[in-house]
Design an enzyme around this catalytic site. Structure first.
Site, PDB file in Angstrom:
ATOM      1  N   HIS A   1       0.884  -1.188   0.000  1.00 24.49           N
ATOM      2  CA  HIS A   1       0.000   0.000   0.000  1.00 24.49           C
ATOM      3  C   HIS A   1       0.916   1.232   0.000  1.00 24.49           C
ATOM      4  O   HIS A   1       1.785   1.357  -0.851  1.00 24.49           O
ATOM      5  CB  HIS A   1      -0.914  -0.123   1.224  1.00 24.49           C
ATOM      6  CG  HIS A   1      -2.086   0.803   1.271  1.00 24.49           C
ATOM      7  ND1 HIS A   1      -2.504   1.548   0.201  1.00 24.49           N
ATOM      8  CD2 HIS A   1      -2.956   1.117   2.282  1.00 24.49           C
ATOM      9  CE1 HIS A   1      -3.570   2.268   0.545  1.00 24.49           C
ATOM     10  NE2 HIS A   1      -3.856   2.024   1.816  1.00 24.49           N
TER      11      HIS A   1
ATOM     12  N   HIS B   1      -2.301  -2.082  -9.631  1.00 27.20           N
ATOM     13  CA  HIS B   1      -3.313  -1.528  -8.732  1.00 27.20           C
ATOM     14  C   HIS B   1      -4.543  -2.421  -8.764  1.00 27.20           C
ATOM     15  O   HIS B   1      -4.884  -2.964  -9.809  1.00 27.20           O
ATOM     16  CB  HIS B   1      -3.701  -0.107  -9.187  1.00 27.20           C
ATOM     17  CG  HIS B   1      -4.333   0.679  -8.100  1.00 27.20           C
ATOM     18  ND1 HIS B   1      -5.664   0.594  -7.808  1.00 27.20           N
ATOM     19  CD2 HIS B   1      -3.799   1.550  -7.217  1.00 27.20           C
ATOM     20  CE1 HIS B   1      -5.925   1.386  -6.788  1.00 27.20           C
ATOM     21  NE2 HIS B   1      -4.814   1.972  -6.408  1.00 27.20           N
TER      22      HIS B   1
ATOM     23  N   ASP C   1       2.545   5.655  -6.315  1.00 32.49           N
ATOM     24  CA  ASP C   1       3.787   5.585  -5.550  1.00 32.49           C
ATOM     25  C   ASP C   1       5.038   5.586  -6.419  1.00 32.49           C
ATOM     26  O   ASP C   1       6.142   5.677  -5.895  1.00 32.49           O
ATOM     27  CB  ASP C   1       3.788   4.319  -4.672  1.00 32.49           C
ATOM     28  CG  ASP C   1       2.766   4.419  -3.550  1.00 32.49           C
ATOM     29  OD1 ASP C   1       2.613   5.508  -3.014  1.00 32.49           O
ATOM     30  OD2 ASP C   1       2.129   3.397  -3.231  1.00 32.49           O
TER      31      ASP C   1
HETATM   32  N1  ACO Z   1       4.839  -6.248 -10.514  1.00 27.88           N
HETATM   33  C1  ACO Z   1       4.761  -7.392 -11.230  1.00 27.88           C
HETATM   34  N2  ACO Z   1       3.607  -8.073 -11.405  1.00 27.88           N
HETATM   35  C2  ACO Z   1       2.528  -7.549 -10.849  1.00 27.88           C
HETATM   36  C3  ACO Z   1       2.536  -6.349 -10.114  1.00 27.88           C
HETATM   37  C4  ACO Z   1       3.758  -5.695  -9.965  1.00 27.88           C
HETATM   38  N3  ACO Z   1       3.860  -4.570  -9.276  1.00 27.88           N
HETATM   39  N4  ACO Z   1       1.306  -6.086  -9.667  1.00 27.88           N
HETATM   40  C5  ACO Z   1       0.527  -7.079 -10.104  1.00 27.88           C
HETATM   41  N5  ACO Z   1       1.250  -7.974 -10.821  1.00 27.88           N
HETATM   42  C6  ACO Z   1       0.755  -9.184 -11.481  1.00 27.88           C
HETATM   43  C7  ACO Z   1       0.615 -10.311 -10.457  1.00 27.88           C
HETATM   44  O1  ACO Z   1       1.794 -11.086 -10.371  1.00 27.88           O
HETATM   45  C8  ACO Z   1      -0.540 -11.085 -11.007  1.00 27.88           C
HETATM   46  O2  ACO Z   1      -0.083 -11.872 -12.072  1.00 27.88           O
HETATM   47  P1  ACO Z   1      -0.724 -13.344 -12.337  1.00 27.88           P
HETATM   48  O3  ACO Z   1      -2.166 -13.097 -12.650  1.00 27.88           O
HETATM   49  O4  ACO Z   1       0.073 -13.892 -13.471  1.00 27.88           O
HETATM   50  O5  ACO Z   1      -0.537 -14.104 -11.040  1.00 27.88           O
HETATM   51  C9  ACO Z   1      -1.451 -10.007 -11.608  1.00 27.88           C
HETATM   52  O6  ACO Z   1      -0.566  -8.935 -11.938  1.00 27.88           O
HETATM   53  C10 ACO Z   1      -2.513  -9.529 -10.637  1.00 27.88           C
HETATM   54  O7  ACO Z   1      -1.849  -9.108  -9.438  1.00 27.88           O
HETATM   55  P2  ACO Z   1      -2.471  -9.204  -7.985  1.00 27.88           P
HETATM   56  O8  ACO Z   1      -1.364  -9.202  -6.997  1.00 27.88           O
HETATM   57  O9  ACO Z   1      -3.464 -10.318  -7.911  1.00 27.88           O
HETATM   58  O10 ACO Z   1      -3.243  -7.821  -7.909  1.00 27.88           O
HETATM   59  P3  ACO Z   1      -3.882  -7.209  -6.616  1.00 27.88           P
HETATM   60  O11 ACO Z   1      -5.018  -6.394  -7.073  1.00 27.88           O
HETATM   61  O12 ACO Z   1      -4.148  -8.249  -5.581  1.00 27.88           O
HETATM   62  O13 ACO Z   1      -2.719  -6.292  -6.022  1.00 27.88           O
HETATM   63  C11 ACO Z   1      -1.221  -4.512  -5.733  1.00 27.88           C
HETATM   64  C12 ACO Z   1      -2.577  -4.950  -6.281  1.00 27.88           C
HETATM   65  C13 ACO Z   1      -1.086  -4.998  -4.278  1.00 27.88           C
HETATM   66  C14 ACO Z   1      -1.133  -3.007  -5.746  1.00 27.88           C
HETATM   67  C15 ACO Z   1      -0.105  -5.138  -6.610  1.00 27.88           C
HETATM   68  O14 ACO Z   1      -0.222  -4.638  -7.924  1.00 27.88           O
HETATM   69  C16 ACO Z   1       1.286  -4.876  -6.054  1.00 27.88           C
HETATM   70  O15 ACO Z   1       1.746  -5.634  -5.196  1.00 27.88           O
HETATM   71  N6  ACO Z   1       1.993  -3.808  -6.531  1.00 27.88           N
HETATM   72  C17 ACO Z   1       3.303  -3.461  -6.036  1.00 27.88           C
HETATM   73  C18 ACO Z   1       3.200  -2.695  -4.707  1.00 27.88           C
HETATM   74  C19 ACO Z   1       2.653  -1.299  -4.907  1.00 27.88           C
HETATM   75  O16 ACO Z   1       3.108  -0.534  -5.748  1.00 27.88           O
HETATM   76  N7  ACO Z   1       1.684  -0.943  -4.069  1.00 27.88           N
HETATM   77  C20 ACO Z   1       1.092   0.395  -4.093  1.00 27.88           C
HETATM   78  C21 ACO Z   1      -0.272   0.392  -4.711  1.00 27.88           C
HETATM   79  S1  ACO Z   1      -0.972   2.004  -4.762  1.00 27.88           S
HETATM   80  C22 ACO Z   1      -1.394   2.287  -3.169  1.00 27.88           C
HETATM   81  O17 ACO Z   1      -1.715   1.435  -2.421  1.00 27.88           O
HETATM   82  C23 ACO Z   1      -1.350   3.646  -2.700  1.00 27.88           C
END
Ligand code: ACO
Length: 465
Positions: free
Chosen positions: A306, A345, A401
């Site tokens: 987050h 996201h 971010d």
């Molecule tokens: N890097 C690489 N792959 C990613 C990323 C990433 N940052 N984000 C999502 N994916 C991929 C996942 O591996 C998954 O792939 P798959 O379907 O082959 O398994 C797919 O995209 C879906 O990802 P989920 O993790 O299921 O998406 P979710 O909605 O649960 O998570 C989140 C969203 C937590 C923001 C995620 O994208 C992440 O961890 N990002 C990196 C951390 C980040 O930047 N957080 C800040 C978000 S903005 C905020 O909160 C203010």
């Protein structure tokens, strides 16, 4: 408003134009009608897709990349408004008149002085603490300055249903025709009318003002103490953004710096039912109080999935070191199924509108900062390669971010304070949403599907394996 900062307004207007051009073909928004409770919807793990309440505060359209606060789009608010106005808007539902704004600003000025809280905070080893931990502790101390709840005998529970009186029997499957009896909008249940009237009321709007203003003083004090310096008193002549920078760095910001921080604060002020907002609302729904709620919001925001991602982005860019290293680094990370901080996201499947503004602002600031120019060149290369690999395939783009850390560091904010600065801004959204929810409060109480065993025999300890 915004004298001598036209360049910044132009950057925002250009971002708005790009957003409009790139997403005009996307479908119009759905899910914006009042709900007939109980609602039927598909819910994924992590409550994905679940609807917990109605709101008039803010709207995120993930496929169009829209962010709306109270009907105004985020680009207009950044171009023509200020964080103070936006906080008032989120909390009260409309932009302030000049009279209301004067009163509101005066309150923010007054509440920026937290002498007692800072005295208490200085008694702890703040310099060795996690910065979000220190911020959260400061909020608990603010609570003691303002809430009288601890001195009252008992709590006024009103007419709110408790978590042990769930209306859907827990042993039923979570579908079918047995529906909850919802107290929302029940004319027989009188709602508390004291929210705006009683200054002693720990959920009142006055406490929201106190938090919106005061959390910035705590964040600034934590920054100073970590540098072995003493906290600086606020300057009543500066804006909220200007004061935050001044109290953190000890330097009066230029109009451009003040304006960029103001835009960053507006961009982070609210964002739907994100994890920290939800955490704050869950705590408030138990009729705890707004200080505990904001403390929970801070705790949830801290995580790297987050708000904590902004600091992680900076660490990642430093680790990559040079644009030429991006390809190898990314290959390695994605092969390990690692997540790249600052990308992806839960809601946005288009470019995050906040990153659309923060990216060009980072570029603008980096013009005069060679270290930031290097970091930005790595970030740009990473964005290019991530978008090529995962943009159309998985709809993964930079989120808020990704560029905020570069902006903050150019403004003199140390990286350990990036997430606290995010929190400073999000207090407006947390308090507004808690305040709104409490008008029709119902304690949050989802359930988990039990997949464990039944009918196990309880053996004496010497017979257990
Ligand atoms: N890097 C690489 N792959 C990613 C990323 C990433 N940052 N984000 C999502 N994916 C991929 C996942 O591996 C998954 O792939 P798959 O379907 O082959 O398994 C797919 O995209 C879906 O990802 P989920 O993790 O299921 O998406 P979710 O909605 O649960 O998570 C989140 C969203 C937590 C923001 C995620 O994208 C992440 O961890 N990002 C990196 C951390 C980040 O930047 N957080 C800040 C978000 S903005 C905020 O909160 C203010």
């Amino acid at each position: 408003m915004h004298e001598n900062t036209q360049e910044i307004t132009d950057i925002i207007l250009m971002a708005a134009k790009n957003a409009q051009m790139e997403t005009s073909g996307e479908p119009e928004p759905e899910m914006t009608q009042p709900i007939q409770w109980p609602v039927q919807c598909t819910i994924g793990p992590g409550l994905e897709g679940g609807i917990a309440c109605e709101t008039k505060i803010g709207y995120v359209n993930g496929s169009k990349g829209w962010l709306i606060y109270r009907g105004y789009n985020i680009f207009d608010l950044c171009a023509k408004s200020s964080y103070e106005e936006v906080s008032y808007l989120l909390l009260h539902g409309s932009l302030p008149t000049s009279r209301a704004f004067k009163i509101f600003q005066k309150k923010l000025v007054d509440y920026r002085y937290l002498n007692k809280t800072l005295r208490l905070l200085m008694g702890f080893p703040v310099e060795d603490m996690n910065t979000m931990g220190a911020l959260r502790m400061g909020v608990s101390m603010m609570r003691q300055e303002f809430t009288f709840r601890d001195q009252k005998e008992g709590h006024d529970f009103g007419e709110v249903i408790g978590s042990d009186e769930d209306s859907i029997p827990m042993e039923l499957k979570p579908w079918g025709d047995k529906h909850a009896i919802y107290e929302f909008n029940n004319p027989d249940v009188p709602h508390k009318s004291t929210l705006d009237e009683n200054l002693e009321e720990a959920f009142g709007v006055e406490a929201c003002y106190h938090l919106i203003s005061g959390v910035s003083t705590i964040a600034a004090a934590v920054t100073r103490v970590r540098q072995g310096r003493v906290p600086i008193e606020p300057d009543p002549g500066l804006s909220h953004a200007g004061n935050l920078l001044y109290m953190m760095t000890g330097k009066k910001p230029t109009p451009i710096e003040e304006r960029i921080m103001d835009v960053a604060l507006i961009l982070h002020a609210d964002h739907g039912m994100n994890a920290s907002t939800f955490a704050a609302m869950v705590v408030a729904s138990t009729q705890s109080d707004i200080y505990f709620s904001v403390g929970s919001g801070i705790a949830a925001l801290n995580g790297p999935l987050h708000g904590g991602a902004n600091e992680q982005v900076m660490l990642m860019l430093e680790e990559i070191g040079r644009p030429e290293n991006v390809k190898k680094w990314l290959e390695r990370t994605l092969n390990k199924k690692g997540k790249v901080p600052g990308f992806g996201h839960r809601v946005y499947k288009a470019y995050d509108p906040r990153a659309r503004v923060l990216g060009p602002l980072a570029k603008f600031l980096a013009k005069k900062n060679s270290k930031a120019r290097n970091v930005l060149s790595i970030a740009k290369e990473l964005e290019k390669q991530m978008t090529e690999r995962l943009g159309s395939q998985k709809k993964i783009f930079p989120n808020v971010d990704f560029y905020s850390g570069i902006v903050y560091s150019c403004l003199g904010v140390p990286s350990a304070m990036f997430t606290p600065v995010f929190a400073v801004s999000r207090v407006a959204g947390w308090t507004a949403r808690v305040h709104e929810y409490l008008h029709n409060n119902r304690i949050f109480r989802p359930r988990a599907m039990y997949t464990g065993e039944f009918n196990k025999e309880l053996l004496p300890i010497n017979k257990r394996r």
